[in-house]
Scaffold this motif. Sequence first.
Motif, PDB file in Angstrom:
ATOM      1  N   GLY A  94      51.971 -39.363 -35.430  1.00 51.72           N
ATOM      2  CA  GLY A  94      51.641 -38.785 -34.269  1.00 51.72           C
ATOM      3  C   GLY A  94      51.473 -36.994 -34.223  1.00 51.72           C
ATOM      4  N   LEU A  95      51.930 -36.408 -35.289  1.00 50.51           N
ATOM      5  CA  LEU A  95      51.763 -34.893 -35.277  1.00 50.51           C
ATOM      6  C   LEU A  95      50.327 -34.378 -35.078  1.00 50.51           C
ATOM      7  CD1 LEU A  95      54.719 -35.263 -36.880  1.00 50.51           C
ATOM      8  CD2 LEU A  95      54.474 -32.909 -36.626  1.00 50.51           C
ATOM      9  N   GLU A  96      50.085 -33.389 -34.491  1.00 50.44           N
ATOM     10  CA  GLU A  96      48.659 -32.769 -34.577  1.00 50.44           C
ATOM     11  C   GLU A  96      48.870 -31.324 -35.176  1.00 50.44           C
ATOM     12  OE1 GLU A  96      46.810 -32.890 -30.323  1.00 50.44           O
ATOM     13  OE2 GLU A  96      47.139 -35.138 -30.614  1.00 50.44           O
ATOM     14  N   PHE A  97      47.299 -31.310 -35.601  1.00 49.08           N
ATOM     15  CA  PHE A  97      47.233 -30.110 -36.646  1.00 49.08           C
ATOM     16  C   PHE A  97      45.996 -29.019 -36.017  1.00 49.08           C
ATOM     17  CE2 PHE A  97      48.736 -33.606 -39.115  1.00 49.08           C
ATOM     18  CZ  PHE A  97      49.757 -33.079 -39.385  1.00 49.08           C
ATOM     19  N   SER A  98      46.523 -27.847 -36.078  1.00 46.54           N
ATOM     20  CA  SER A  98      45.493 -26.747 -35.621  1.00 46.54           C
ATOM     21  C   SER A  98      45.059 -25.814 -36.875  1.00 46.54           C
ATOM     22  CB  SER A  98      45.943 -26.117 -34.495  1.00 46.54           C
ATOM     23  OG  SER A  98      45.007 -25.124 -34.143  1.00 46.54           O
ATOM     24  N   MET A  99      43.669 -25.717 -37.148  1.00 45.23           N
ATOM     25  CA  MET A  99      43.538 -24.855 -37.912  1.00 45.23           C
ATOM     26  C   MET A  99      43.338 -23.276 -37.648  1.00 45.23           C
ATOM     27  SD  MET A  99      42.568 -24.512 -41.189  1.00 45.23           S
ATOM     28  CE  MET A  99      42.140 -25.864 -42.082  1.00 45.23           C
ATOM     29  N   ASP A 100      44.293 -22.503 -37.998  1.00 43.37           N
ATOM     30  CA  ASP A 100      44.571 -21.168 -37.291  1.00 43.37           C
ATOM     31  C   ASP A 100      43.640 -20.339 -37.916  1.00 43.37           C
ATOM     32  OD1 ASP A 100      45.751 -19.387 -36.142  1.00 43.37           O
ATOM     33  OD2 ASP A 100      47.838 -19.313 -37.060  1.00 43.37           O
ATOM     34  N   ASP A 101      43.424 -19.205 -37.271  1.00 41.64           N
ATOM     35  CA  ASP A 101      42.700 -18.054 -37.820  1.00 41.64           C
ATOM     36  C   ASP A 101      41.240 -18.573 -38.420  1.00 41.64           C
ATOM     37  OD1 ASP A 101      44.664 -16.509 -37.138  1.00 41.64           O
ATOM     38  OD2 ASP A 101      45.477 -16.438 -39.246  1.00 41.64           O
ATOM     39  N   PHE A 102      40.718 -19.527 -37.686  1.00 43.85           N
ATOM     40  CA  PHE A 102      39.165 -20.306 -37.993  1.00 43.85           C
ATOM     41  C   PHE A 102      38.336 -19.421 -38.208  1.00 43.85           C
ATOM     42  CE2 PHE A 102      35.724 -22.883 -38.426  1.00 43.85           C
ATOM     43  CZ  PHE A 102      35.782 -23.610 -39.396  1.00 43.85           C
ATOM     44  N   GLY A 103      37.736 -19.449 -39.309  1.00 46.31           N
ATOM     45  CA  GLY A 103      36.452 -18.461 -39.472  1.00 46.31           C
ATOM     46  C   GLY A 103      36.554 -17.495 -40.552  1.00 46.31           C
ATOM     47  N   THR A 104      37.916 -16.816 -40.773  1.00 47.39           N
ATOM     48  CA  THR A 104      38.370 -15.910 -41.757  1.00 47.39           C
ATOM     49  C   THR A 104      38.378 -16.223 -43.013  1.00 47.39           C
ATOM     50  OG1 THR A 104      40.705 -16.233 -41.211  1.00 47.39           O
ATOM     51  CG2 THR A 104      39.374 -14.814 -39.586  1.00 47.39           C
ATOM     52  N   GLY A 105      38.637 -17.597 -43.409  1.00 42.41           N
ATOM     53  CA  GLY A 105      38.899 -17.988 -44.547  1.00 42.41           C
ATOM     54  C   GLY A 105      37.761 -18.193 -45.496  1.00 42.41           C
ATOM     55  N   TYR A 106      37.720 -19.081 -46.477  1.00 47.66           N
ATOM     56  CA  TYR A 106      36.691 -19.317 -47.481  1.00 47.66           C
ATOM     57  C   TYR A 106      36.525 -20.702 -47.412  1.00 47.66           C
ATOM     58  CZ  TYR A 106      40.857 -19.595 -50.294  1.00 47.66           C
ATOM     59  OH  TYR A 106      42.137 -19.731 -50.598  1.00 47.66           O
ATOM     60  N   SER A 107      36.856 -21.448 -46.813  1.00 49.48           N
ATOM     61  CA  SER A 107      37.012 -23.198 -46.970  1.00 49.48           C
ATOM     62  C   SER A 107      35.450 -23.572 -46.698  1.00 49.48           C
ATOM     63  CB  SER A 107      37.897 -23.553 -46.149  1.00 49.48           C
ATOM     64  OG  SER A 107      37.777 -23.579 -44.870  1.00 49.48           O
ATOM     65  N   SER A 108      35.246 -24.569 -47.220  1.00 50.93           N
ATOM     66  CA  SER A 108      33.753 -25.437 -46.882  1.00 50.93           C
ATOM     67  C   SER A 108      34.002 -26.227 -45.675  1.00 50.93           C
ATOM     68  CB  SER A 108      33.186 -25.879 -48.162  1.00 50.93           C
ATOM     69  OG  SER A 108      33.996 -26.961 -48.575  1.00 50.93           O
ATOM     70  N   LEU A 109      33.081 -26.763 -45.322  1.00 44.61           N
ATOM     71  CA  LEU A 109      33.019 -27.795 -44.429  1.00 44.61           C
ATOM     72  C   LEU A 109      33.789 -29.120 -44.858  1.00 44.61           C
ATOM     73  CD1 LEU A 109      32.333 -28.258 -41.460  1.00 44.61           C
ATOM     74  CD2 LEU A 109      29.849 -29.047 -42.230  1.00 44.61           C
ATOM     75  N   SER A 110      33.465 -29.358 -46.162  1.00 41.70           N
ATOM     76  CA  SER A 110      33.784 -30.618 -46.668  1.00 41.70           C
ATOM     77  C   SER A 110      35.344 -30.693 -46.954  1.00 41.70           C
ATOM     78  CB  SER A 110      33.223 -31.054 -48.235  1.00 41.70           C
ATOM     79  OG  SER A 110      33.406 -29.900 -49.185  1.00 41.70           O
ATOM     80  N   ASN A 111      35.859 -29.211 -47.226  1.00 41.87           N
ATOM     81  CA  ASN A 111      37.232 -29.120 -47.349  1.00 41.87           C
ATOM     82  C   ASN A 111      38.063 -29.199 -45.948  1.00 41.87           C
ATOM     83  OD1 ASN A 111      37.440 -28.510 -49.737  1.00 41.87           O
ATOM     84  ND2 ASN A 111      37.401 -26.146 -49.669  1.00 41.87           N
ATOM     85  N   ILE A 112      37.594 -28.674 -44.850  1.00 44.23           N
ATOM     86  CA  ILE A 112      37.975 -29.119 -43.608  1.00 44.23           C
ATOM     87  C   ILE A 112      37.969 -30.573 -43.068  1.00 44.23           C
ATOM     88  CG2 ILE A 112      37.277 -28.492 -40.731  1.00 44.23           C
ATOM     89  CD1 ILE A 112      38.365 -26.235 -42.324  1.00 44.23           C
ATOM     90  N   ARG A 113      36.966 -31.137 -43.618  1.00 45.48           N
ATOM     91  CA  ARG A 113      36.813 -32.569 -43.209  1.00 45.48           C
ATOM     92  C   ARG A 113      38.004 -33.489 -43.808  1.00 45.48           C
ATOM     93  NH1 ARG A 113      30.878 -34.833 -43.005  1.00 45.48           N
ATOM     94  NH2 ARG A 113      32.059 -36.475 -42.283  1.00 45.48           N
ATOM     95  N   ALA A 114      38.266 -32.996 -45.009  1.00 47.28           N
ATOM     96  CA  ALA A 114      39.325 -33.695 -45.769  1.00 47.28           C
ATOM     97  C   ALA A 114      40.824 -33.622 -44.944  1.00 47.28           C
ATOM     98  CB  ALA A 114      39.322 -32.981 -47.186  1.00 47.28           C
ATOM     99  N   LEU A 115      40.658 -32.681 -44.097  1.00 57.40           N
ATOM    100  CA  LEU A 115      42.184 -32.562 -43.554  1.00 57.40           C
ATOM    101  C   LEU A 115      42.243 -33.488 -41.876  1.00 57.40           C
ATOM    102  CD1 LEU A 115      42.754 -28.758 -44.158  1.00 57.40           C
ATOM    103  CD2 LEU A 115      43.789 -30.694 -45.271  1.00 57.40           C
ATOM    104  N   PRO A 116      43.179 -34.019 -41.593  1.00 59.34           N
ATOM    105  CA  PRO A 116      43.425 -34.817 -40.462  1.00 59.34           C
ATOM    106  C   PRO A 116      43.505 -33.895 -39.267  1.00 59.34           C
ATOM    107  CG  PRO A 116      45.419 -34.810 -41.478  1.00 59.34           C
ATOM    108  CD  PRO A 116      44.598 -34.061 -42.205  1.00 59.34           C
ATOM    109  N   LEU A 117      42.640 -32.962 -39.058  1.00 61.53           N
ATOM    110  CA  LEU A 117      42.890 -31.893 -38.177  1.00 61.53           C
ATOM    111  C   LEU A 117      42.594 -32.142 -36.673  1.00 61.53           C
ATOM    112  CD1 LEU A 117      41.128 -28.870 -39.868  1.00 61.53           C
ATOM    113  CD2 LEU A 117      43.474 -29.210 -39.607  1.00 61.53           C
ATOM    114  N   ASP A 118      43.099 -31.534 -35.418  1.00 61.56           N
ATOM    115  CA  ASP A 118      42.926 -31.871 -34.314  1.00 61.56           C
ATOM    116  C   ASP A 118      42.090 -30.868 -33.515  1.00 61.56           C
ATOM    117  OD1 ASP A 118      44.410 -34.519 -33.789  1.00 61.56           O
ATOM    118  OD2 ASP A 118      45.692 -33.208 -34.913  1.00 61.56           O
ATOM    119  N   GLN A 119      42.324 -29.749 -33.868  1.00 63.35           N
ATOM    120  CA  GLN A 119      41.977 -28.515 -33.205  1.00 63.35           C
ATOM    121  C   GLN A 119      41.574 -27.373 -34.240  1.00 63.35           C
ATOM    122  OE1 GLN A 119      45.185 -25.679 -31.401  1.00 63.35           O
ATOM    123  NE2 GLN A 119      44.463 -26.404 -29.568  1.00 63.35           N
TER     124      GLN A 119
END
Length: 278
Positions: free
Chosen positions: A173-198
């Motif tokens: 039940g924990l939730e996850f936020s991707m911090d500082d979004f837009g400053t990194g180098y990750s691709s969309l598929s990387n983002i989708r591999a993670l169970p993010l909420d925010q």
Amino acid sequence: AKRSGRNCIYTFDPSIQQALVQKLELEKDLRHALNEAQFELYLQPQVNSGGCLIGAEALIRWNHPQKGMISPADFIPLAEKSGLIVGIGDWVQEEACRLLAGWKTHPTLAKATLSINVSEQQLRHRDFVAKTLNSLNVCGIEPAQLKLEITESAVMLNLDECADKLCQLKQHGLEFSMDDFGTGYSSLSNIRALPLDQLKIDQSFVRNLLEDKSNQTLTQTIITMSEALGLEIIAEGVETEDQKLALEEMGCHLFQGYYFGKPLAYTDFMAYVETAGA
Ligand code: C2E
Ligand code: CA
Ligand code: CA
Ligand code: CA
């Protein structure tokens, strides 16, 4: 002094040496800071469009006996380099759960979330999942109330391993936020591999939002993307009403920043909640 290469003599410049000595001293002090209870969590409010409090981000402060309050920007990198960040991170999790325990019967805060920052080494530790769940259990905290903020750089080096750990915590039940979004180098598929909420829009985008057209385009893209991915979006570093209004116009309805409140010591935060909340 040592010789490196032909003409390079280093550790000779006294100012460089001084800076080095200061850094080593700070690192030495940092080793005792946990035992001496010198850390403190400041809380910064997170609000919705109507100005209602929805949660807070916990930001660590080091109360140095001689140097006074030291900002995390000045010691977190040192803590990461020396490995001390793991113990500090454990303390942050435990302290956050203790604070959440005190909110259980509070009229405004009983359902609020508390976000904490998790560093790469912490996440990589083999007991990370167990330690996190244990902190929650000890205080009897609803896991959804603790939100873990992770950065792209912290997860991308070990994406599979991180995704696996976050998925285990997600199941609780924990939730996850991707911090500082837009400053990194990750691709969309990387983002989708993670169970993010925010996704959290980095303050560098917010800072020049009104003046910089390309910033506007990027921010709009991030917001649109979050909608497409079904993720909540929050903006950090909101300092003016105009920034808030511009973000709202673009579809972002959760905010954090000096305009709504600075990071506050716990008692000051509770006083803020009494006057601003409910
Ligand atoms: P962050 O996670 O991106 O946190 C946001 C930073 O922006 C905080 O700085 C906050 O005080 C500041 N801030 C908030 N609103 C505004 C605003 O409206 N305008 C401006 N200019 N700044 C604003 P802070 O507290 O100095 O923390 C710096 C960084 O240290 C954090 O950046 C985070 O990466 C790290 N950090 C803080 N606490 C922890 C912790 O407990 N664990 C770990 N691993 N890192 C932490
Ligand atoms: Ca953060
Ligand atoms: Ca941030
Ligand atoms: Ca940041």
